[in-house]
Design a protein around this motif. Structure first.
Motif, PDB file in Angstrom:
ATOM      1  N   GLU A  66      36.021 -28.618  59.491  1.00  0.00           N
ATOM      2  CA  GLU A  66      34.871 -29.525  59.409  1.00  0.00           C
ATOM      3  C   GLU A  66      34.262 -29.554  58.007  1.00  0.00           C
ATOM      4  O   GLU A  66      33.931 -30.622  57.470  1.00  0.00           O
ATOM      5  N   LYS A  67      34.117 -28.407  57.390  1.00  0.00           N
ATOM      6  CA  LYS A  67      33.540 -28.326  56.045  1.00  0.00           C
ATOM      7  C   LYS A  67      34.423 -29.056  55.034  1.00  0.00           C
ATOM      8  O   LYS A  67      33.925 -29.769  54.158  1.00  0.00           O
ATOM      9  N   GLN A  68      35.729 -28.891  55.158  1.00  0.00           N
ATOM     10  CA  GLN A  68      36.661 -29.551  54.242  1.00  0.00           C
ATOM     11  C   GLN A  68      36.654 -31.069  54.439  1.00  0.00           C
ATOM     12  O   GLN A  68      36.712 -31.824  53.470  1.00  0.00           O
ATOM     13  N   ARG A  69      36.556 -31.528  55.696  1.00  0.00           N
ATOM     14  CA  ARG A  69      36.482 -32.980  55.957  1.00  0.00           C
ATOM     15  C   ARG A  69      35.206 -33.570  55.356  1.00  0.00           C
ATOM     16  O   ARG A  69      35.218 -34.668  54.792  1.00  0.00           O
ATOM     17  N   ALA A  70      34.096 -32.849  55.460  1.00  0.00           N
ATOM     18  CA  ALA A  70      32.841 -33.312  54.855  1.00  0.00           C
ATOM     19  C   ALA A  70      32.975 -33.383  53.337  1.00  0.00           C
ATOM     20  O   ALA A  70      32.479 -34.326  52.698  1.00  0.00           O
ATOM     21  N   SER A  95      32.547 -36.824  51.080  1.00  0.00           N
ATOM     22  CA  SER A  95      31.617 -36.856  49.949  1.00  0.00           C
ATOM     23  C   SER A  95      32.344 -37.181  48.641  1.00  0.00           C
ATOM     24  O   SER A  95      31.870 -38.001  47.848  1.00  0.00           O
ATOM     25  N   SER A  96      33.479 -36.565  48.420  1.00  0.00           N
ATOM     26  CA  SER A  96      34.235 -36.785  47.186  1.00  0.00           C
ATOM     27  C   SER A  96      34.727 -38.224  47.079  1.00  0.00           C
ATOM     28  O   SER A  96      34.684 -38.827  46.001  1.00  0.00           O
ATOM     29  N   VAL A  97      35.196 -38.788  48.190  1.00  0.00           N
ATOM     30  CA  VAL A  97      35.673 -40.175  48.195  1.00  0.00           C
ATOM     31  C   VAL A  97      34.506 -41.127  47.918  1.00  0.00           C
ATOM     32  O   VAL A  97      34.649 -42.091  47.160  1.00  0.00           O
ATOM     33  N   GLN A  98      33.348 -40.855  48.481  1.00  0.00           N
ATOM     34  CA  GLN A  98      32.163 -41.693  48.238  1.00  0.00           C
ATOM     35  C   GLN A  98      31.745 -41.662  46.768  1.00  0.00           C
ATOM     36  O   GLN A  98      31.185 -42.622  46.257  1.00  0.00           O
ATOM     37  N   GLU A 148      41.970 -30.945  46.806  1.00  0.00           N
ATOM     38  CA  GLU A 148      40.939 -30.115  46.185  1.00  0.00           C
ATOM     39  C   GLU A 148      39.995 -29.498  47.223  1.00  0.00           C
ATOM     40  O   GLU A 148      39.609 -28.338  47.101  1.00  0.00           O
ATOM     41  N   CYS A 149      39.612 -30.263  48.224  1.00  0.00           N
ATOM     42  CA  CYS A 149      38.710 -29.717  49.249  1.00  0.00           C
ATOM     43  C   CYS A 149      39.406 -28.656  50.095  1.00  0.00           C
ATOM     44  O   CYS A 149      38.784 -27.679  50.500  1.00  0.00           O
ATOM     45  N   LYS A 150      40.684 -28.839  50.356  1.00  0.00           N
ATOM     46  CA  LYS A 150      41.468 -27.835  51.106  1.00  0.00           C
ATOM     47  C   LYS A 150      41.528 -26.525  50.304  1.00  0.00           C
ATOM     48  O   LYS A 150      41.393 -25.442  50.852  1.00  0.00           O
ATOM     49  N   ALA A 151      41.694 -26.653  48.993  1.00  0.00           N
ATOM     50  CA  ALA A 151      41.853 -25.465  48.152  1.00  0.00           C
ATOM     51  C   ALA A 151      40.525 -24.788  47.806  1.00  0.00           C
ATOM     52  O   ALA A 151      40.447 -23.563  47.748  1.00  0.00           O
ATOM     53  N   PHE A 152      39.474 -25.573  47.616  1.00  0.00           N
ATOM     54  CA  PHE A 152      38.250 -25.006  47.029  1.00  0.00           C
ATOM     55  C   PHE A 152      37.011 -25.055  47.928  1.00  0.00           C
ATOM     56  O   PHE A 152      35.996 -24.465  47.595  1.00  0.00           O
ATOM     57  N   ALA A 153      37.066 -25.760  49.064  1.00  0.00           N
ATOM     58  CA  ALA A 153      35.861 -25.838  49.908  1.00  0.00           C
ATOM     59  C   ALA A 153      35.910 -24.823  51.030  1.00  0.00           C
ATOM     60  O   ALA A 153      36.904 -24.364  51.467  1.00  0.00           O
TER      61      ALA A 153
END
Length: 80
Positions: free
Chosen positions: A53-57, A61-64, A75-80
């Motif tokens: 859930e945190k990575q999807r959020a 946010s990054s796409v927006q 990047e979100c998979k690796a760093f969030a």
């Protein structure tokens, strides 16, 4: 005549070596294409990674903010 034959042999050898090298490199490229791998910020992901859930959020946010979805997923998979 000797020089012509030597030149032909060298050209033939170089041609064969070049073809062998290209052929050897091709399968790994095809394998990566099938797996859909991508690397951003020194993080590599292949296929469609499963995100929590945190990575999807983070991706949303990054796409927006203008990042491509593919890069955001990695990047979100690796760093969030």
């Amino acid at each position: 005549m000797k020089r012509v034959m030597t030149g032909a042999l060298i050209a033939g050898f170089v041609g064969i070596a070049g073809v062998g090298s290209a052929t050897a490199a091709q399968p790994s490229h095809e394998q990566n294409t099938r797996r859909d791998c991508r690397t951003y910020s020194s993080a590599t992901e292949c296929g469609q990674p499963q995100l929590n859930e945190k990575q999807r959020a983070c991706v949303t946010s990054s796409v927006q903010q203008g990042m491509t979805e593919r890069r955001a997923v990695v990047e979100c998979k690796a760093f969030a």
